[in-house]
Design a protein around this motif. Structure first.
Motif, PDB file in Angstrom:
ATOM      1  N   ARG A 322       0.829  -1.204   0.110  1.00  0.00           N
ATOM      2  CA  ARG A 322      -0.077   0.023   0.074  1.00  0.00           C
ATOM      3  C   ARG A 322       1.046   1.419   0.022  1.00  0.00           C
ATOM      4  O   ARG A 322       0.599   2.193  -0.749  1.00  0.00           O
ATOM      5  CB  ARG A 322      -0.933  -0.125   1.106  1.00  0.00           C
ATOM      6  N   ALA A 323       1.988   1.350   0.635  1.00  0.00           N
ATOM      7  CA  ALA A 323       3.033   2.483   0.968  1.00  0.00           C
ATOM      8  C   ALA A 323       3.417   2.559  -0.523  1.00  0.00           C
ATOM      9  O   ALA A 323       3.517   3.824  -0.861  1.00  0.00           O
ATOM     10  CB  ALA A 323       3.916   2.170   1.870  1.00  0.00           C
ATOM     11  N   THR A 324       3.787   1.471  -1.197  1.00  0.00           N
ATOM     12  CA  THR A 324       4.341   1.922  -2.596  1.00  0.00           C
ATOM     13  C   THR A 324       3.438   2.092  -3.421  1.00  0.00           C
ATOM     14  O   THR A 324       3.812   3.160  -4.359  1.00  0.00           O
ATOM     15  CB  THR A 324       5.051   0.364  -3.038  1.00  0.00           C
ATOM     16  N   ALA A 325       2.369   1.618  -3.500  1.00  0.00           N
ATOM     17  CA  ALA A 325       1.114   2.398  -4.388  1.00  0.00           C
ATOM     18  C   ALA A 325       0.675   3.691  -3.952  1.00  0.00           C
ATOM     19  O   ALA A 325       0.848   4.381  -5.186  1.00  0.00           O
ATOM     20  CB  ALA A 325      -0.146   1.499  -4.340  1.00  0.00           C
ATOM     21  N   VAL A 326       0.718   4.091  -3.069  1.00  0.00           N
ATOM     22  CA  VAL A 326       0.083   5.445  -2.342  1.00  0.00           C
ATOM     23  C   VAL A 326       1.223   6.336  -2.848  1.00  0.00           C
ATOM     24  O   VAL A 326       1.132   7.406  -3.279  1.00  0.00           O
ATOM     25  CB  VAL A 326       0.007   5.504  -1.122  1.00  0.00           C
ATOM     26  N   ARG A 327       2.529   6.017  -2.779  1.00  0.00           N
ATOM     27  CA  ARG A 327       3.621   6.922  -2.956  1.00  0.00           C
ATOM     28  C   ARG A 327       3.647   7.310  -4.475  1.00  0.00           C
ATOM     29  O   ARG A 327       3.861   8.546  -4.940  1.00  0.00           O
ATOM     30  CB  ARG A 327       4.970   6.307  -2.569  1.00  0.00           C
ATOM     31  N   ALA A 328       3.264   6.265  -5.242  1.00  0.00           N
ATOM     32  CA  ALA A 328       3.345   6.418  -6.827  1.00  0.00           C
ATOM     33  C   ALA A 328       2.024   7.290  -7.150  1.00  0.00           C
ATOM     34  O   ALA A 328       1.973   7.429  -8.452  1.00  0.00           O
ATOM     35  CB  ALA A 328       3.426   5.240  -7.311  1.00  0.00           C
ATOM     36  N   GLY A 329       1.107   7.435  -6.356  1.00  0.00           N
ATOM     37  CA  GLY A 329      -0.092   8.041  -6.655  1.00  0.00           C
ATOM     38  C   GLY A 329      -1.210   7.270  -6.819  1.00  0.00           C
ATOM     39  O   GLY A 329      -2.229   7.754  -7.794  1.00  0.00           O
ATOM     40  N   GLY A 330      -0.942   5.967  -6.691  1.00  0.00           N
ATOM     41  CA  GLY A 330      -2.201   4.842  -6.756  1.00  0.00           C
ATOM     42  C   GLY A 330      -2.861   4.622  -5.612  1.00  0.00           C
ATOM     43  O   GLY A 330      -3.010   5.311  -4.750  1.00  0.00           O
ATOM     44  N   HIS A 331      -3.440   3.487  -5.737  1.00  0.00           N
ATOM     45  CA  HIS A 331      -4.314   2.785  -4.617  1.00  0.00           C
ATOM     46  C   HIS A 331      -3.869   1.431  -4.338  1.00  0.00           C
ATOM     47  O   HIS A 331      -3.522   0.549  -5.298  1.00  0.00           O
ATOM     48  CB  HIS A 331      -5.854   3.046  -4.842  1.00  0.00           C
ATOM     49  N   ALA A 332      -4.434   0.896  -2.978  1.00  0.00           N
ATOM     50  CA  ALA A 332      -4.353  -0.594  -2.930  1.00  0.00           C
ATOM     51  C   ALA A 332      -5.270  -0.988  -1.849  1.00  0.00           C
ATOM     52  O   ALA A 332      -5.523  -0.461  -0.817  1.00  0.00           O
ATOM     53  CB  ALA A 332      -2.846  -0.915  -2.210  1.00  0.00           C
ATOM     54  N   VAL A 333      -5.972  -1.966  -2.465  1.00  0.00           N
ATOM     55  CA  VAL A 333      -7.095  -2.536  -1.457  1.00  0.00           C
ATOM     56  C   VAL A 333      -6.950  -4.128  -1.307  1.00  0.00           C
ATOM     57  O   VAL A 333      -6.349  -4.663  -2.286  1.00  0.00           O
ATOM     58  CB  VAL A 333      -8.662  -2.430  -2.101  1.00  0.00           C
ATOM     59  N   VAL A 334      -7.526  -4.689  -0.064  1.00  0.00           N
ATOM     60  CA  VAL A 334      -7.361  -5.959   0.173  1.00  0.00           C
ATOM     61  C   VAL A 334      -8.792  -6.455  -0.571  1.00  0.00           C
ATOM     62  O   VAL A 334      -9.736  -6.182  -0.047  1.00  0.00           O
ATOM     63  CB  VAL A 334      -7.132  -6.442   1.619  1.00  0.00           C
ATOM     64  N   LEU A 335      -8.837  -7.355  -1.396  1.00  0.00           N
ATOM     65  CA  LEU A 335     -10.018  -7.950  -1.937  1.00  0.00           C
ATOM     66  C   LEU A 335     -10.441  -8.961  -1.436  1.00  0.00           C
ATOM     67  O   LEU A 335     -11.838  -9.204  -0.978  1.00  0.00           O
ATOM     68  CB  LEU A 335      -9.886  -8.198  -3.495  1.00  0.00           C
ATOM     69  N   ILE A 336      -9.722  -9.891  -1.018  1.00  0.00           N
ATOM     70  CA  ILE A 336      -9.979 -11.131  -0.313  1.00  0.00           C
ATOM     71  C   ILE A 336      -9.220 -11.566   0.736  1.00  0.00           C
ATOM     72  O   ILE A 336      -7.807 -11.328   0.762  1.00  0.00           O
ATOM     73  CB  ILE A 336     -10.287 -12.230  -1.502  1.00  0.00           C
ATOM     74  N   ALA A 337      -9.615 -12.206   1.868  1.00  0.00           N
ATOM     75  CA  ALA A 337      -8.568 -12.509   2.953  1.00  0.00           C
ATOM     76  C   ALA A 337      -9.611 -13.577   3.933  1.00  0.00           C
ATOM     77  O   ALA A 337     -10.608 -12.953   3.899  1.00  0.00           O
ATOM     78  CB  ALA A 337      -8.155 -11.261   3.573  1.00  0.00           C
ATOM     79  N   PRO A 338      -8.859 -14.217   4.550  1.00  0.00           N
ATOM     80  CA  PRO A 338      -9.769 -15.056   5.286  1.00  0.00           C
ATOM     81  C   PRO A 338      -9.892 -14.082   6.766  1.00  0.00           C
ATOM     82  O   PRO A 338      -9.222 -13.201   6.923  1.00  0.00           O
ATOM     83  CB  PRO A 338      -8.654 -16.284   6.015  1.00  0.00           C
ATOM     84  N   GLN A 339     -11.356 -14.272   7.433  1.00  0.00           N
ATOM     85  CA  GLN A 339     -11.387 -13.607   8.612  1.00  0.00           C
ATOM     86  C   GLN A 339     -10.423 -13.153   9.786  1.00  0.00           C
ATOM     87  O   GLN A 339     -10.313 -11.864   9.937  1.00  0.00           O
ATOM     88  CB  GLN A 339     -12.459 -14.283   9.515  1.00  0.00           C
ATOM     89  N   PRO A 340      -9.467 -14.199   9.962  1.00  0.00           N
ATOM     90  CA  PRO A 340      -8.532 -13.428  11.000  1.00  0.00           C
ATOM     91  C   PRO A 340      -7.541 -12.443  10.314  1.00  0.00           C
ATOM     92  O   PRO A 340      -6.918 -11.504  11.129  1.00  0.00           O
ATOM     93  CB  PRO A 340      -7.525 -14.711  11.173  1.00  0.00           C
ATOM     94  N   VAL A 341      -7.407 -12.383   9.024  1.00  0.00           N
ATOM     95  CA  VAL A 341      -6.769 -11.386   8.542  1.00  0.00           C
ATOM     96  C   VAL A 341      -7.583  -9.949   8.444  1.00  0.00           C
ATOM     97  O   VAL A 341      -7.160  -8.919   8.634  1.00  0.00           O
ATOM     98  CB  VAL A 341      -6.237 -11.821   7.105  1.00  0.00           C
ATOM     99  N   ARG A 342      -8.734 -10.114   8.142  1.00  0.00           N
ATOM    100  CA  ARG A 342      -9.650  -9.167   7.912  1.00  0.00           C
ATOM    101  C   ARG A 342      -9.557  -8.453   9.232  1.00  0.00           C
ATOM    102  O   ARG A 342     -10.126  -7.038   8.989  1.00  0.00           O
ATOM    103  CB  ARG A 342     -11.096  -9.424   7.679  1.00  0.00           C
TER     104      ARG A 342
END
Length: 379
Positions: A322-342
């Motif tokens: 996320r830091a890499t994407a945001v620094r570049a002017g982009g975005h980063a989202v987690v699409l899928i993850a098991p509940q403990p990760v969420r």
């Protein structure tokens, strides 16, 4: 006649069990279901092929799953106008449109038209043909209170109400039930070729720049970068036999690669096992994502990539990407993850316009009964 039946153990959304399931076969039946659901204050989640039910967050509550498996088929195919109207439950795989194509790739086998629009998913050929939002020209939707609304039309230049279609595209089913979609079509290209080149990650930036400089109008420019090792670059060109042959030869020369008519097994597929992210960055920053120590795959030609997130190191990996994407002017989202990760990562990251999105939700679904909590900001 009962509008819904009791749910089974298999009727869950991101681990949350439903009480009831409805499977309307028409827009009118769907409107009746949602009218009664509103009267009974039922929380609703829409299910198509079920391929992305684990995306996003679990619903805060869930009473009724509205299944679109009976809302299938072609409503109208106006071949002369390059237009098709499809019911929302129609699988994207195997559409037969008589020499024409809906150029909406599905990275997940079994995905439906409505699900692809609701989650704004797209695949490799988004570079040439655009995304679901670009191809969509009209929509029929049942609002959470059971009222039917229409947006756009069946003519490419008809833009009346088009913003409603844009609004529901990517809304994760939080604003209403899509029952029909009208799309613009494209002719099926007679010939295609794929030029492949495998190289170290450090060389990919220069290779991508060389592809752009050639101006060969590719349909897709994809990369497959494993967690360690060389990266494979794949460029798809489509068109007439002579045109494809000439453009493929130019790409072979500039890339030092080889043309083939066979697609690799990874083409148009997500790279993850249990958890994954969507990353968007400007084209010049695509190489920045290839040295992250995780598998990355996707459209280097549009700056939309997908990353595999190891569950045991998810917080660190998500923060780094996320830091890499945001620094570049982009975005980063987690699409899928098991509940403990969420529970321990920020699934969405910083989102501009969240206050406006909440006002839209309040307007369309004042009772917050449609997929409550599934989308960004708890919408």
């Amino acid at each position: 006649m009962a509008l819904w039946s009791d749910a089974t153990d298999a009727d869950t959304v991101a681990g949350v069990p439903a009480r009831f399931v409805a499977a309307p076969a028409s827009t009118e039946e769907a409107a009746a279901v949602l009218h009664e659901a509103a009267r009974d204050d039922l929380a609703v989640v829409v299910r198509g092929g079920g391929t992305k039910l684990d995306w996003g967050m679990p619903p805060r509550r869930l009473d009724l799953i509205v299944d679109t498996r009976r809302l299938t088929g072609v409503v109208e195919h106006a071949a002369g106008d390059l237009i098709v109207v499809l019911r929302a439950g129609t699988p994207l795989d195997g559409l037969d449109l008589a020499g024409q194509q809906l150029a909406l790739d599905s990275p997940v086998p079994g995905a439906t038209v409505g699900g692809a629009v609701a989650t704004a998913t797209s695949g490799p050929r988004r570079q040439l043909y655009g995304t679901a939002r670009d191809l969509l020209i009209g929509m029929t939707v049942v609002r959470p209170d059971g009222r039917v609304a229409h947006a756009g039309g069946k003519v490419v230049k008809n833009v009346a109400g088009y913003d409603l279609g844009k609004l529901l595209t990517g809304s994760y089913g939080t604003l209403g039930l899509i029952t029909e979609c009208a799309f613009r079509l494209h002719p099926q290209p007679p010939v295609s070729a794929l030029v492949l080149r495998t190289a170290p990650a450090a060389e990919i930036g220069a290779l991508l720049a060389a592809v752009r400089a050639e101006q060969v109008v590719p349909s897709a420019v994809e990369i497959d970068a494993p967690a360690a090792g060389p990266v494979t670059l794949a460029v798809l060109v489509e068109g007439t036999a002579a045109g494809v042959r000439e453009r493929a030869a130019r790409l072979e020369k500039v890339l030092g690669g080889q043309a083939t008519d066979e697609f690799p097994s990874w083409w148009g597929r997500y790279p993850w096992d249990q958890a994954g992210m969507k990353l968007t960055v400007p084209l010049s920053h695509v190489p920045d994502l290839l040295d992250a120590g995780v598998a990355v795959r996707g459209s280097a030609g549009t700056g939309v990539l997908y990353a595999d997130v190891p569950v045991d190191s998810a917080p660190t990996v998500v923060e780094r990407l996320r830091a890499t994407a945001v620094r570049a002017g982009g975005h980063a989202v987690v699409l899928i993850a098991p509940q403990p990760v969420r529970e321990i990562v920020d699934m969405w990251g910083p989102v501009a316009g969240l206050a406006l999105m909440r006002r839209v939700k309040d307007r369309f679904d004042p009772g917050h009964r449609f997929a409550p909590g599934r989308f960004v900001g708890g919408i």
